[in-house]
Motif scaffolding. Structure first.
Motif, PDB file in Angstrom:
ATOM      1  N   SER A 240       5.788  -6.638  -7.451  1.00 17.58           N
ATOM      2  CA  SER A 240       6.070  -5.308  -6.891  1.00 17.58           C
ATOM      3  C   SER A 240       5.346  -5.110  -5.566  1.00 17.58           C
ATOM      4  CB  SER A 240       5.646  -4.222  -7.878  1.00 17.58           C
ATOM      5  OG  SER A 240       6.428  -4.284  -9.059  1.00 17.58           O
ATOM      6  N   LEU A 241       4.110  -5.598  -5.492  1.00 18.18           N
ATOM      7  CA  LEU A 241       3.349  -5.488  -4.254  1.00 18.18           C
ATOM      8  C   LEU A 241       4.030  -6.255  -3.123  1.00 18.18           C
ATOM      9  CD1 LEU A 241      -0.388  -5.823  -5.379  1.00 18.18           C
ATOM     10  CD2 LEU A 241       0.631  -3.903  -4.153  1.00 18.18           C
TER      11      LEU A 241
ATOM     12  N   HIS B  99       7.204  -6.947  -2.822  1.00 19.20           N
ATOM     13  CA  HIS B  99       8.394  -6.207  -2.390  1.00 19.20           C
ATOM     14  C   HIS B  99       7.994  -5.006  -1.522  1.00 19.20           C
ATOM     15  CE1 HIS B  99      11.727  -8.254  -4.256  1.00 19.20           C
ATOM     16  NE2 HIS B  99      11.112  -8.292  -5.425  1.00 19.20           N
ATOM     17  N   GLU B 100       6.914  -4.322  -1.904  1.00 15.86           N
ATOM     18  CA  GLU B 100       6.480  -3.161  -1.134  1.00 15.86           C
ATOM     19  C   GLU B 100       6.058  -3.567   0.282  1.00 15.86           C
ATOM     20  OE1 GLU B 100       3.154   0.451  -1.341  1.00 15.86           O
ATOM     21  OE2 GLU B 100       3.463  -0.866  -3.070  1.00 15.86           O
TER      22      GLU B 100
ATOM     23  N   ASP C 116       9.164  -4.686   2.224  1.00 18.18           N
ATOM     24  CA  ASP C 116      10.029  -3.545   2.521  1.00 18.18           C
ATOM     25  C   ASP C 116       9.477  -2.751   3.706  1.00 18.18           C
ATOM     26  OD1 ASP C 116      11.823  -4.152   0.544  1.00 18.18           O
ATOM     27  OD2 ASP C 116      11.093  -2.654  -0.889  1.00 18.18           O
ATOM     28  N   GLN C 117       8.144  -2.604   3.760  1.00 23.62           N
ATOM     29  CA  GLN C 117       7.532  -1.888   4.886  1.00 23.62           C
ATOM     30  C   GLN C 117       7.761  -2.636   6.194  1.00 23.62           C
ATOM     31  OE1 GLN C 117       3.477  -0.633   4.400  1.00 23.62           O
ATOM     32  NE2 GLN C 117       3.780   0.081   2.303  1.00 23.62           N
TER      33      GLN C 117
END
Length: 204
Positions: free
Chosen positions: A187-188, A190-191, A194-195
């Motif tokens: 998840s990290l 992807h975060e 994504d940023q």
């Protein structure tokens, strides 16, 4: 047939390399990095010291082998991604694939004690040096793969910048995760990516 034999030999070499790395990490966590010898690692792996030295020049290099292998796999997966997939999607998918937990361990938290010991091991100067070397090697390999995919040259600015951004994003996510391993590293990742994809908008 020759190609198959070569592929099998290479796979076995990589498996042996990772097995030696895992043995090194396990013993270092149990006894302390300075209290583990190459002889100990070889004995625990049922190989000779000579075999160990055929794969690694030092204990520190063995500790970092999984990180090095992960870099190789990112490049391999990137080359296997569909040609009609965007470069950024292909890169993110190639990176994230290396951190997806096995189906039988999905959702299983890592023990805090293990994580703490691993963090301490990674502060060893010799290990940090090998991490830095592995990072540079992986980034160089990624530059070549990106250049191939985009029809550019490895000496061009574009593949070098993209590889640097990916490497920095990955390193940032992992550093954040080691401070709180209860989070999902996937998840990290992807975060973070994504940023970057969004152009790092102002968080306000």
């Amino acid at each position: 047939m020759a190609t198959e034999d070569g592929g099998l030999r290479e796979r076995k070499k990589r498996e042996t390399r990772l097995a030696l790395s895992h043995a090194t990490i396990r013993l270092a966590l149990e006894r302390g990095f300075d209290n583990v010898s190459v002889e100990d690692i070889a004995a625990a792996s049922n190989v000779s010291e000579r075999t160990f030295r055929n794969y690694f020049t030092s204990k520190a290099e063995a500790v970092v082998a999984a990180h090095t292998e992960r870099g190789h796999r990112i490049v391999e997966v990137l080359r296997e991604r569909p040609t009609d997939e965007s470069l950024w999607d292909a890169l993110v998918n190639a990176v994230v694939a290396q951190f997806e937990p096995p189906p039988d361990r999905a959702g299983t938290p890592r023990e805090d004690r293990y994580t703490s010991a691993l963090q301490k091991l990674l502060t060893e100067p010799a290990v940090q040096h090998e991490v830095f070397r592995a990072h540079l090697t992986s980034q160089d390999e990624l530059i070549v793969a990106i250049a191939e995919r985009t029809g550019t040259e490895a000496t061009d600015l574009y593949p070098q910048v993209v590889a640097a951004v990916i490497s920095t994003g990955l390193g940032t996510a992992m550093a954040h995760w080691t401070r709180d391993p209860t989070q999902s590293l996937v998840s990290l990742l992807h975060e973070v990516f994504d940023q970057i994809r969004a152009g790092l908008p102002d968080p306000r």
